[in-house]
Design an enzyme around this catalytic site. Structure first.
Site, PDB file in Angstrom:
ATOM      1  N   HIS A 215      -3.041 -14.549   3.223  1.00 42.28           N
ATOM      2  CA  HIS A 215      -3.759 -13.368   2.762  1.00 42.28           C
ATOM      3  C   HIS A 215      -5.209 -13.295   3.222  1.00 42.28           C
ATOM      4  O   HIS A 215      -5.796 -12.204   3.244  1.00 42.28           O
ATOM      5  CB  HIS A 215      -3.717 -13.307   1.229  1.00 42.28           C
ATOM      6  CG  HIS A 215      -3.793 -11.918   0.685  1.00 42.28           C
ATOM      7  ND1 HIS A 215      -4.499 -10.897   1.279  1.00 42.28           N
ATOM      8  CD2 HIS A 215      -3.228 -11.358  -0.421  1.00 42.28           C
ATOM      9  CE1 HIS A 215      -4.384  -9.790   0.579  1.00 42.28           C
ATOM     10  NE2 HIS A 215      -3.616 -10.037  -0.457  1.00 42.28           N
TER      11      HIS A 215
ATOM     12  N   THR B 295     -10.747  -4.316   0.390  1.00 42.91           N
ATOM     13  CA  THR B 295     -10.155  -3.718  -0.801  1.00 42.91           C
ATOM     14  C   THR B 295     -11.192  -3.540  -1.906  1.00 42.91           C
ATOM     15  O   THR B 295     -12.269  -4.123  -1.876  1.00 42.91           O
ATOM     16  CB  THR B 295      -9.007  -4.583  -1.349  1.00 42.91           C
ATOM     17  OG1 THR B 295      -9.520  -5.878  -1.700  1.00 42.91           O
ATOM     18  CG2 THR B 295      -7.892  -4.719  -0.325  1.00 42.91           C
TER      19      THR B 295
END
Length: 786
Positions: A474, A603
């Site tokens: 990730h 994000t």
């Protein structure tokens, strides 16, 4: 040393008559061709750098400006207002250059400077245009005149045929919100989760923080925002991902699934051959920057492409304090001598003959090589990284920093990606297809714990029955970037490359290729003991994961949009309802939102549990009238959309507070307010996996070729992780995870609550429709895997 002999270009022997030199013409030819290809790639990169560097103008526009200036000079007008003459005065005197020639050279220099100034102006204008975000807050279907003019200007200044990275220099920087606005939105977000006493205590802490330490921390943060491209991303990557000390399996990595209802071929090696070839086709397009820049769907607004740079050849390497990303460089399957750096669970190694293969024969060659690997898999021990971060860092330093272990580890870490040939069968199959999907998800998330390389940017898993899937690390990028690659691979594999009647790749095998060679490891007993201990930790973590994957087919975004509401906001209200019914309380909810409207954006968090959503749920569960509940529901949906827009446009809450906390740690000052904020658990963590390339799939003629999306593990020990994928107009896929060790959570029970909440909310918004059958038999007949 067999590998060295395979790659040598000539041999020589010393004899009494002299030195006998034997040249390998084939090897020398391939070295020459490789050099030519290497220089072609360098030229392409240089060309792309020039095109991207002058964007939104084009290199040919320089010639237009030069010709225009020279033409005005011949009409005896001076568009430079004397600057051309000034340049000519300062040019060095040369007896070989006439006065007229000096004038032309001066005009060309002036034209070049004017052209560069125009590029800078256009880029600055485009950056200012892309900083305009009011269009996002306008009512759907009603565009103001200001926005219409803005759209036209964006189209004008965007130029033609941009490359993948063309917009990077024109994207605005992420703004730093004011302390006052962030604290106001934060306090509003936690109000439904606290009683009056708790809320008053937190309000006092926030006020104290705003009037004292907050101002000092904000000053440092603004200073960083002026200097850095993005004031969040580097700290987010380091402190949220790389400094994490727990195993990244389950806790960080996520997965993506294959087609839900079909399998293009039941042959494992053939599926691997085609899709690996498709991965490298994408990689070639990526290096040539031929992939179109991502945009917000239905708009001309570009998204940051910086994360694309680390899709391939990237590995997360552990450290005792922090990890780091290693970006090795560029390798291409049919263009590089370094084919040994395509790593499977064994090492797929080919001599330079491999690079002479035509593109059409690559997948059949990989198919053949993988079949050779599969025949030897049952009799060899496999080593794979599954350590927690600190033990892995220590073991790497102690046992894998030299000798054969280091060479083998380098092959893996320098690989484009990792491939696992799994001996299990997965997918929707058997007498209980629903349960088989749950096993499929768990297998992709953690496998057997020792048969994945979780540190690679992504690992592709091929199962015995031809199903595949992907597991991604990730820290290097977020899911939409990898999902774009995965969609492309699935489409190219099935609709362009295809398979022959027997299910194998199309093409002929080159029998002259050497067999793949196995990686060698020297594992001392003390290392084996550490591996066993880490495997036990990993196995316990994997066994604790409870997963439920299901498809909801009673309705999809088509019917939701007819109710004039956002599909994403609708599903978020469904999840709030399901959680309340499951736990009889509300919780802090995390929904991932992108900030890729800004340079190097990643994000932001949308806090989906709001005063409006809790008021609606209490009203519905308390038996209020349908009209009251409907009004409250629409207010909650609109509030969620407003929060999502704020998060996308740089006015979120959590990244700002996170960076303030990091600054406080650098300054070695403690903030009770920030400490309390960042210690709050996210018991409901949610994310949508959007379909970005719907044009690659013909869902009208081939409705069965749909992916099930992907998912991730639970964020909190006593919470749920929920991923959902809205496919077409009539299908929503859900991936729900939690932990068996928590007695208050159950993935299947929560899934049932989600199904019921979907039906209840749709019935509320559209009361005239008949309630559909809630049983599994309402789904269409599922086609069996080939």
């Amino acid at each position: 040393m067999a590998e060295a002999h395979q790659a040598v270009a000539f041999q020589f022997t010393v004899t009494p008559e002299g030195i006998d030199v034997q040249l390998s013409h084939q090897a020398l030819t391939e070295i020459y061709r490789s050099g030519v290809r290497s220089w072609k790639k360098r030229i392409i990169r240089l060309k792309n750098s020039v095109i991207t560097g002058v964007y939104p103008a084009s290199p040919s526009s320089w010639l237009f400006v030069v010709i225009a200036i020279l033409a005005t000079m011949y009409t005896r007008s001076d568009p430079s207002m004397g600057l051309i003459a000034k340049i000519q005065e300062h040019m060095p005197v040369s007896p070989t250059m006439s006065t007229q020639c000096q004038a032309v050279v001066s005009a060309v220099l002036f034209s070049t400077m004017l052209w560069l100034l125009l590029i800078f102006t256009m880029r600055l204008c485009l950056k200012q245009l892309l900083s305009y975000h009011r269009w996002m807050f306008e009512q759907h279907g009603k565009m103001s005149n200001t926005t219409k003019v803005w759209v036209a200007l964006v189209r004008i200044f965007s130029g033609r045929k941009p490359l993948l990275y063309s917009y990077q220099g024109s994207l605005p920087n992420l703004p730093v919100p004011t302390i006052k606005d962030t604290l106001k939105r934060y306090l509003e977000s936690v109000r439904p989760l606290m009683d009056d006493a708790q809320y008053e205590h937190l309000t006092n802490l926030a006020a104290e923080f705003e009037n004292s330490l907050g101002k000092r921390l904000q000053w440092y943060l603004k200073l960083k925002a002026l200097w850095a491209s993005n004031y969040v991303s580097d700290w987010w990557e380091e402190y949220i991902y790389l400094r994490g000390r727990n195993p990244i399996m389950v806790n960080s990595n996520y997965y993506g699934m294959d087609f839900l209802y079909v399998t293009p071929t039941p042959i494992q090696a053939a599926r691997a051959g085609n899709s690996i070839h498709a991965f490298f086709l994408y990689r070639r397009k990526l290096h040539k920057e031929e992939i179109k820049p991502s945009r917000i769907p239905g708009t001309v607004i570009p998204l940051c492409a910086a994360q694309c740079e680390r899709i391939f050849n990237t590995t997360r390497t552990p450290g005792e304090e922090t990890g780091k990303q290693t970006d090795i460089g560029c390798l291409t399957l049919v263009e590089s001598l370094e084919l040994k750096q395509v790593v499977y669970i064994f090492l797929l190694w080919a001599n330079p003959t491999f690079i002479s293969l035509k593109v059409k024969t690559c997948m059949i060659t990989i198919d053949h090589s993988l079949r050779c690997i599969h025949n030897e898999m049952s009799c060899h021990f496999f080593f794979s990284e599954m350590f927690p971060r600190i033990p892995w860092a220590k073991a790497r330093k102690a046992y894998f920093s030299s000798g054969v272990n280091k060479r083998s580890l380098d092959y893996i870490e320098r690989a484009a990606f990792f491939v696992t040939l799994d001996d299990d069968e997965q997918g929707m199959m058997g007498d209980d297809p629903a349960a088989s999907l749950d096993c499929y998800a768990k297998s992709l998330l953690h496998g057997k714990c020792y048969d994945r390389w979780f540190d690679k940017s992504f690992s592709v898993v091929y199962y015995k029955n031809g199903k595949n899937g992907i597991n991604a690390e990730h820290s290097w990028a977020d899911a939409p970037v990898l999902a774009h690659l995965w969609e492309y691979t699935l489409a190219i594999d099935s609709f362009q490359l295809g398979y022959n009647a027997e299910g194998h790749c199309k093409g002929d095998v080159d029998s002259s290729l050497p067999r793949p060679q196995k990686l060698s490891w020297e594992i001392p007993p003390e290392c084996e003991e550490q591996i066993s201990q880490s495997l036990a930790v990993a196995q316990a973590l994997a066994d604790d994961v409870d997963f439920h994957v299901f498809s909801f087919r009673d309705f999809g975004k088509g019917k939701i949009k007819k109710c004039r509401v956002s599909p994403d906001a609708f599903i978020q209200m469904v999840l709030q309802m399901a959680y309340y019914r499951d736990q009889t309380t509300f919780c802090l909810t995390y929904e991932a939102s992108m900030t890729r409207l800004f340079r190097e954006g990643r994000t932001e968090t949308v806090r989906s549990c709001t005063n409006e959503s809790s008021a609606f749920i209490r009203a519905l569960e308390g038996g209020e009238t349908a009209d009251v509940c409907r009004r409250l529901l629409r207010a909650a949906l609109e509030k969620h959309q407003q929060l999502y827009r704020l998060a996308m446009t740089g006015s979120g809450i959590d990244r700002h507070l996170f960076c303030l906390y990091v600054v406080s740690k650098y300054l070695r000052v403690d903030s009770p307010f920030l400490k309390e904020v960042l210690s709050e658990p996210w018991r409901l963590s949610t994310s949508q996996t959007p379909v970005q390339q719907a044009e690659l799939f013909d869902l009208v003629n081939y409705p069965e070729y749909i992916s099930c999306g992907g998912g991730f593990g639970p964020v909190a020990d006593d919470g749920y992780g929920v991923s959902y994928c809205i496919v077409g107009d009539d299908l929503i896929n859900f991936h729900i995870s939690c932990k068996h060790s928590c007695p208050n959570t159950d993935a299947h029970k929560f899934g049932a609550q989600v199904r019921q909440a979907l039906l209840d909310l749709m019935q509320l918004l559209n009361p005239k429709q008949k309630e559909p059958n809630k049983t599994e038999e309402s789904r269409p007949e599922i086609k069996k895997d080939l």
